[in-house]
Design an enzyme around this catalytic site. Sequence first.
Site, PDB file in Angstrom:
ATOM      1  N   SER A 832      50.891 -14.752  27.213  1.00 25.56           N
ATOM      2  CA  SER A 832      52.268 -15.245  27.240  1.00 25.56           C
ATOM      3  C   SER A 832      53.160 -14.461  28.192  1.00 25.56           C
ATOM      4  CB  SER A 832      52.868 -15.197  25.833  1.00 25.56           C
ATOM      5  OG  SER A 832      52.956 -13.873  25.387  1.00 25.56           O
ATOM      6  N   LYS A 875      59.614 -14.845  18.376  1.00 27.46           N
ATOM      7  CA  LYS A 875      60.194 -14.463  19.675  1.00 27.46           C
ATOM      8  C   LYS A 875      61.673 -14.810  19.740  1.00 27.46           C
ATOM      9  CE  LYS A 875      55.766 -14.837  22.082  1.00 27.46           C
ATOM     10  NZ  LYS A 875      54.959 -15.503  23.115  1.00 27.46           N
TER      11      LYS A 875
END
Length: 930
Positions: A832, A875
């Site tokens: 990511s 996140k």
Amino acid sequence: MLKALRSSSCLQQARFTTGASYLQSNSRHGSKLTSPFHGVLRSVVGDKNPKLFQRVFFCSDSGDGSGSEPVSAIEEAESKSAAAIVPTAIKKPDDFLTVLALPLPHRPLFPGFYMPIYVKDPKLLAALVESRKRQAPYAGAFLVKDDPGSETTGSETEKNIYELKGKDLLNRLHEVGTLAQITSIQGDQVVLIGHRRLRITEMVSEDPLTVQVDHLKDSPYNKDDDVIKATSFEVITTLRDVLKTSSLWRDHVQTYNQHIGDFNYPRLADFGAAISGSNKLQCQQVLEELDVYKRLRLSLELLKKEMEIHKIQESIAKAIEEKISTEQRRYLLNEQYKAIKKELGLETDDKTALTDKFRDRIEPNKDNIPPHVMQVIEEELKKLQLLEASSSEFNVTRNYLDWLTALPWGNYSDENFDVVRAQQILDEDHYGLTDVKERILEFIAVGKLRGTSQGKIICLSGPPGVGKTSIGRSIARALNRKFYRFSVGGLSDVAEIKGHRRTYIGAMPGKMVQCLKSVGTANPLVLIDEIDKLGRGHAGDPASAMLELLDPEQNANFLDHYLDVPIDLSKVLFVCTANIVETIPNPLLDRMEIIPIAGYITDEKMHIARDYLEKSTRDACGIKPEQVEVTDAALLSLIENYCREAGVRNLQKQIEKIYRKIALQLVRQGPQNEPTGESTEQIESKETNDTEEAEIVNINISPPASKDTEETNTIDKVSVNEENLGDYVGKPVFHAERMYDQTPLGVVMGLAWTAMGGSTLYIETTIIEQGDGKAALNLTGQLGDVMKESAQIAHTVARAILANKDHGNTFFANSKLHLHVPAGATPKDGPSAGCTMITSMLSLALNKNVKKDLAMTGEVTLTGRVLPIGGVKEKTIAARRSGVKTIIFPLANKRDFDELAPNVKEGLDVHFVDDYNQIFDLAFDDNLEK
């Protein structure tokens, strides 16, 4: 079955002594009654006066329908007494072509039989009384039809009939009934005796219902017909057998004979149907039948059924009696055997006591134990009796029986599928977690509709400390199931799940058998903790062994190696917990339903600390609420600077640490512990040296007189605020995750997922040296293989984008770069960080700073496509914690973001991209800078 009145003897005596009722003579000329049944009647009543039985009244002949002529064979005195009750001049039954309709709810009335009924309709009752006074003591008794589509009981049906009037009542009555003489009326009880058959032709009046009737006669028949004779003989033979079985039926014969006289074929058929226990429709069918032979056949069928029922009853009674006598005999013999052994001194070992103990265990649940298990138990009990107590096999068998008989075979706890109650329990135990609670309530609702909550394996996944185990406990409390928890973290031995073989020394059953014995029910909620940390050792693969335990298609016959008999685990509800779902083997993961728990944002942690943690900790420490005040600023500082992880376990530890120090401080300041003979300065000096700093707020302080007076008249309240928080929990553990207000060249903020929740992660790129052909890339920061590959791909994609945006820029061709991810001691890996790495390199190449308050996440392919990532909620929470205003997510993660709670998404500017060129425009567009 129609019954004679319980007070028949009293009624008979009144009838025969006062002339209130009459006997029908079979002879038209007033001849004496000479049938054998009259002899029986005389013996029952006990009257020796033969003139009593010469008395005759007007009664219909159920055989031919003709009326009897009046016979005057009564002495003058008796006639006068009789006339005082019933007038002597009574109309013939043939004269009654219009009668009151009496509804019979239970059975039809046959000619020659008594029937007491209760008339609840006052108008109908008044009409019957009036009719009797007007020398018309007759009415029509008609059976009520069943209400179609109704399942009401007999009493409710009778009540409903009384509410019907007129045509509604007429439609519910059978057309064929009985002309009934009203022999007595006492209150609302009317005693009827049947005379002949009637058929309703039309309604005359509605309230009370009065109908016009036709008197029915039996069809002509040949008395000498052999078939009729044979049928009647069979009816008599069957009647004789039936009358042997019950004295009640013999009473029917005597009562019937008193009013009918000798039997003929039609009366014989009526009598057989009347005393049978058949239902009302079958009896009504006999009443409606005018053909004598057919009526005899129908009556014979009913009597045969009665005999069959009696035979079945006798066989059942005989079987039960034999069983009881066998068990009593066995019991007596056992007691005698024990007494003999005790007298002879043969009862020296404990085997009998052990056997009795095991039998006493299984006795309450004996019917629920499966036959194959019961067979094994019996075999082992016999084996135990034959073994010597000193042999090793004896102990193995004893332990085996101990486990077999201790299991709750077929013993289930009653489940509670109340969704409202479950909602209250979940809200009491946990704050937030709306999506998790909703899924659990859906699960309970489905269980309510199905009647059972089996068939699902729930897996709660999320970081440590978010409440996975306590949620499982709350589900058990909401469903009213027993709760059992065992952890499989690091489990490497299959025997822990499936049990050991009994041949091994120290053999034990598996965890599930131990669970069932511990909870005492066969449908507990079993929480399998840390299922993502299953080990794999030399003793097999526990993950594969868990398949049989958890799979609803297999665990109905779960086989434990120790017990070696199948156990039904299909009613057990399994709830698993895991930190990382990816490490769970796929065959096991496929059988679970994953419910993710991402963690808590700061606002949620504040509520949890106030409403749950602080209250429970204060009670545990014995501190009263008025003695302590922890300000909101102190809690917020505690959360942001000491407890940034996704869960609240560390927050609970810090709150406990605060309250422990407060408890010590309050105890030291108490008057019972004040030292004597020391000056005020010495006391204050000792308190300063021995206790932590705190602000003391005095409440209800009286005007200062002296130090001693102030201490005895005040209540000390400890206030913990942001300034003195460090005195209780030490220096802050975390500093601001944002190292830069405005990120410098080559630095970009990324978003990462960890087992502790989400966090921000900076990517830094700088130039080592430049020169022709110096292109190279060095990586540091303890990156995993995936991130190393991402960095190489990012370098290639960044060169391609730079060539496309700025053709003359040869930065990458002539620069040796160093890419670093801070916190190098922490291992980092995951797909990511590609977008962030590319942006960091391009920032250095273009000599442009990235937009302020921007964070991004996502992986990029060599063609520039942005791939989806996981951990969107974690996140997003990490970005909010760091004060980020703009977030870039892959387009494929838009659905994940939309599912987040509004308080998590509040105040964020989120962009979803599917190509890196869109990220380039968002990161380096000067017009977007704030």
